[in-house]
Design a protein around this motif. Structure first.
Motif, short mmCIF file in Angstrom:
data_model
loop_
_atom_site.label_atom_id
_atom_site.label_comp_id
_atom_site.label_asym_id
_atom_site.label_seq_id
_atom_site.Cartn_x
_atom_site.Cartn_y
_atom_site.Cartn_z
N GLN A 55 0.77 -1.33 0.06
CA GLN A 55 0.01 -0.01 0.13
C GLN A 55 0.92 1.22 0.09
O GLN A 55 1.75 1.26 0.81
N TRP A 56 0.70 2.10 -0.92
CA TRP A 56 1.51 3.47 -1.03
C TRP A 56 0.71 4.74 -0.95
O TRP A 56 -0.38 4.78 -1.55
N THR A 57 1.14 5.32 0.17
CA THR A 57 0.45 6.87 0.25
C THR A 57 1.05 7.72 -0.56
O THR A 57 2.35 7.94 -0.94
N LEU A 58 0.33 8.61 -1.43
CA LEU A 58 0.71 9.73 -2.24
C LEU A 58 0.46 11.08 -1.52
O LEU A 58 -0.54 11.44 -0.83
N GLN A 59 1.54 11.63 -1.36
CA GLN A 59 1.74 13.03 -0.64
C GLN A 59 2.05 14.24 -1.40
O GLN A 59 3.27 14.06 -1.96
N LEU A 60 1.44 15.16 -1.38
CA LEU A 60 1.87 16.42 -2.27
C LEU A 60 2.70 17.15 -1.05
O LEU A 60 2.29 17.57 -0.16
N LYS A 61 3.78 17.99 -1.61
CA LYS A 61 4.62 18.88 -0.76
C LYS A 61 4.77 20.10 -1.43
O LYS A 61 5.22 20.36 -2.53
N GLY A 62 4.17 20.97 -0.86
CA GLY A 62 4.18 22.45 -1.47
C GLY A 62 2.59 22.66 -1.78
O GLY A 62 2.59 23.74 -2.61
N ALA A 63 1.82 21.89 -1.39
CA ALA A 63 0.34 22.30 -2.12
C ALA A 63 -0.40 22.94 -1.33
O ALA A 63 -1.72 23.30 -1.47
N GLY A 64 0.02 23.96 -0.51
CA GLY A 64 -0.63 25.06 0.18
C GLY A 64 -0.93 24.95 1.50
O GLY A 64 -0.48 23.87 2.10
N PRO A 65 -1.42 25.95 2.26
CA PRO A 65 -1.51 25.79 3.54
C PRO A 65 -2.16 25.01 4.43
O PRO A 65 -3.34 24.52 3.80
N THR A 66 -2.03 24.63 5.44
CA THR A 66 -2.83 23.68 6.44
C THR A 66 -3.06 24.22 7.78
O THR A 66 -2.29 25.02 8.06
N PRO A 67 -3.69 23.56 8.65
CA PRO A 67 -3.89 24.04 10.12
C PRO A 67 -2.54 24.11 10.75
O PRO A 67 -2.30 24.49 11.64
N TYR A 68 -1.51 23.40 10.03
CA TYR A 68 -0.27 23.27 10.63
C TYR A 68 0.75 24.04 10.13
O TYR A 68 2.05 23.83 10.43
N SER A 69 0.42 25.09 9.26
CA SER A 69 1.43 25.62 8.54
C SER A 69 2.13 26.87 9.54
O SER A 69 2.95 27.54 8.93
N ARG A 70 1.48 27.10 10.68
CA ARG A 70 2.09 28.35 11.51
C ARG A 70 2.50 29.58 10.96
O ARG A 70 1.32 30.05 10.52
N THR A 71 3.40 30.10 10.66
CA THR A 71 3.61 31.23 10.25
C THR A 71 4.13 31.38 8.63
O THR A 71 4.31 32.28 7.97
#
Ligand code: AMP
Ligand code: MG
Length: 533
Positions: free
Chosen positions: A124-140
């Protein structure tokens, strides 16, 4: 004619979302997220996504039709403008120790998991985008990534994989058409740079920090749930191999994490990789290399080197410190899982085995680099120690030296042996020839006592399979970046091709088997990188 979208053939699963508690809030605003392992969040659309590179192998692994990969739908999806049927995107909640200090909640501030696919390998492989915009964890920060760091992550993930080093993989590199503002050296000279998104692929993106966040908040029920999830999904063999005398499951799980981490550190030392930011949130539970930021490759052998300017003073994450720091990180993980495991003594004992496994693995690896099928602790460690001393005293290129040593005939004249190795030196220094010939004498005697080492073909086979001919030198990635900034992405493809067979002689790419050129010695992007990416 069937005109259903090509992506319809992909069947996504979302085990993490199903099994673990979600953030009840769904607004995409930065916040602390208690009692949740993730927050659902969609990528933020970009102006003009364009695919500039992809890994054919990863696409194949995920059973993606090549026509889909080059279709507009792919660029839209992996640029964050479109979500495919069955995806349920989310950002993970984690905490961590950064540079030795507790930093509290961090989380996926710019990474968004899209969903899981079953690979051709049954995994099973998870696909993850890096740099896809802010999330609740983006801090500043802005949730975005720049092209230069995305190229580095894309290329290095695939290079490491082919070097045989456990790593997250990379499916695609998409430029967004938007610019991103970065102050590369935190010196007030911020500028606009092209934005990009890498799609990373791994069986799991769980980090030590995912467990730390629940432990720190005393959410022990969720902590246990997450540990059970990790065991069931990523370490299923631990569940089947029990009998009455095996230790409890959580201890076996921690042992496995320690073993994998030790093995990973041995690999990094073998190929000359410096991660640069070994915070506990950048440590994979699966023992994978994860989060390629200000990493670097050793050119001249230097245990004190770090490419990361943010760490230039405390030098916590230098080349020679990596195994020690990984041990410290494992101790933080042990502390975090303690409330569930409830057995400090056993956790402590397992941590001890981490050090011995690394030490043993490291010796075995150093032996293999020198053509030895097994090591004799006392005497061989002297040979290794002296070698390390010479490699750094006489500014010697690590990759060139070990690869050239494989060509040296240990029964030939010392002059001849030295002349082969001379190419690996960055400059001529008084005394080097004499010292190297002295070391070679010792190596000659030792290698001729080894059942594999004494035979030319088996020795060369062992050495060439241990000592890569090609690594992703910092200046090579930098050259590919500079060309990409001018709109020419061809070198990314070329480096991907070279790094596809790093242990093979590739005469057409002989130019990549070369020392770092002088211009790259102290150049930003080559020897100096920061966390600003
Ligand atoms: P790192 O040490 O670079 O792996 O990241 C440490 C933390 O900062 C993690 O929580 C990242 O998600 C977050 N982070 C790094 N860069 C960004 C960014 N550009 N936007 C939002 N969060 C970020
Ligand atoms: Mg990180």
């Amino acid at each position: 004619m069937n005109d259903a979208p090509m992506s319809d053939a992909l069947s996504f699963d979302n085990r993490f979302v199903r099994a673990l508690p979600s953030d009840p809030l769904t607004t995409n605003a930065r916040r602390q997220v208690p009692r949740a392992s993730y927050s659902k969040v969609l990528p933020t659309p970009v102006a003009a996504p364009k695919l500039v590179a992809y890994s054919q192998e990863v696409a194949h692994l995920l059973a993606m039709d090549p026509a889909f990969v080059t279709s507009p739908e792919f660029a839209q999806t992996f640029g964050g403008n479109h979500v495919l049927k069955g995806m349920d995107p989310y950002a993970m909640n984690y905490a961590g120790h950064q540079f030795g200090h507790w930093a509290g909640q961090l989380g996926d501030g710019r990474a968004i998991n899209l969903g899981e696919l079953k690979g051709m390998d049954g995994q099973q492989w998870t696909l993850q985008l890096k740099g896809a915009g802010p999330t609740p964890y983006s801090r500043t920060a802005d949730g975005r990534a720049v092209l230069r760091s995305s190229i580095r992550e894309f290329l290095c993930s695939e290079a490491m994989y082919h070097l045989g080093v456990p790593t997250t993989r990379a499916l695609s590199l998409v430029v967004t058409g938007d610019s991103v503002v970065r102050d590369m050296f935190y010196d007030g000279r911020a500028k606009e740079e092209p934005g990009a998104i890498v799609c990373r692929v791994a069986p799991s993106f769980l980090r030590f920090g995912n467990f730390q966040v629940h432990a720190a908040r005393q959410e022990f029920d969720i902590l246990k749930q997450l540990m059970d999830f990790s065991i069931e999904n990523d370490f299923p063999s631990l569940l089947s191999s029990t009998n009455s005398s095996t230790p409890p499951i959580y201890l076996r799980w921690f042992q496995e994490i320690c073993d994998r981490t030790a093995d990973l550190m041995v690999h990094w030392m073998r190929v000359g990789f410096v991660h640069g930011v070994m915070n506990t949130d950048n440590m994979s539970i699966l023992g994978l290399t994860i989060d390629y930021g200000p990493y670097g490759w050793i050119d001249d052998y230097d245990l004190d080197w770090t490419p990361n300017t943010t760490d230039a003073e405390s030098r916590r994450y230098i080349f020679g410190n990596q195994a020690g720091v990984a041990g410290w990180n494992l101790a933080q993980l042990a502390r975090a899982i303690m409330p569930v495991v409830n057995d400090a003594e056993s956790l402590g004992a397992i941590l001890q085995t981490y050090s011995s496994r690394f030490k043993q693995g490291h010796e075995q690896m150093m032996g293999a680099k020198l053509g030895l099928s097994s090591v004799q602790s006392e005497t061989d460690s002297l040979l290794f120690k002296k070698l390390e001393e010479l490699l750094s005293t006489y500014e010697t290129d690590m990759t060139l030296f070990f690869r050239l040593l494989g060509k040296v005939n240990p029964v030939s004249a010392l002059e001849e042996q030295w002349s082969i190795l001379q190419d690996s030196q960055y400059g001529a220094q008084a005394g080097e020839k004499k010292d190297w010939m002295e070391w070679l004498k010792g190596w000659n005697a030792r290698v001729m006592q080894d059942p594999v080492g004494k035979l030319e073909l088996p020795r060369r086979g062992l050495m060439d399979a241990t000592n890569p001919k090609y690594v992703l030198r910092n200046y090579l990635a930098q050259e590919a970046i500079e060309k990409a900034h001018e709109g020419d992405y061809a070198m990314i493809g070329e480096l991907l091709e070279v790094m596809h067979r790093p242990y093979d002689e590739q005469p057409e790419f002989e130019r990549y088997f070369a020392k770092r050129p002088d211009w790259a010695r102290d150049k930003a992007g080559c020897s100096m990188l920061s966390c600003s990416s």
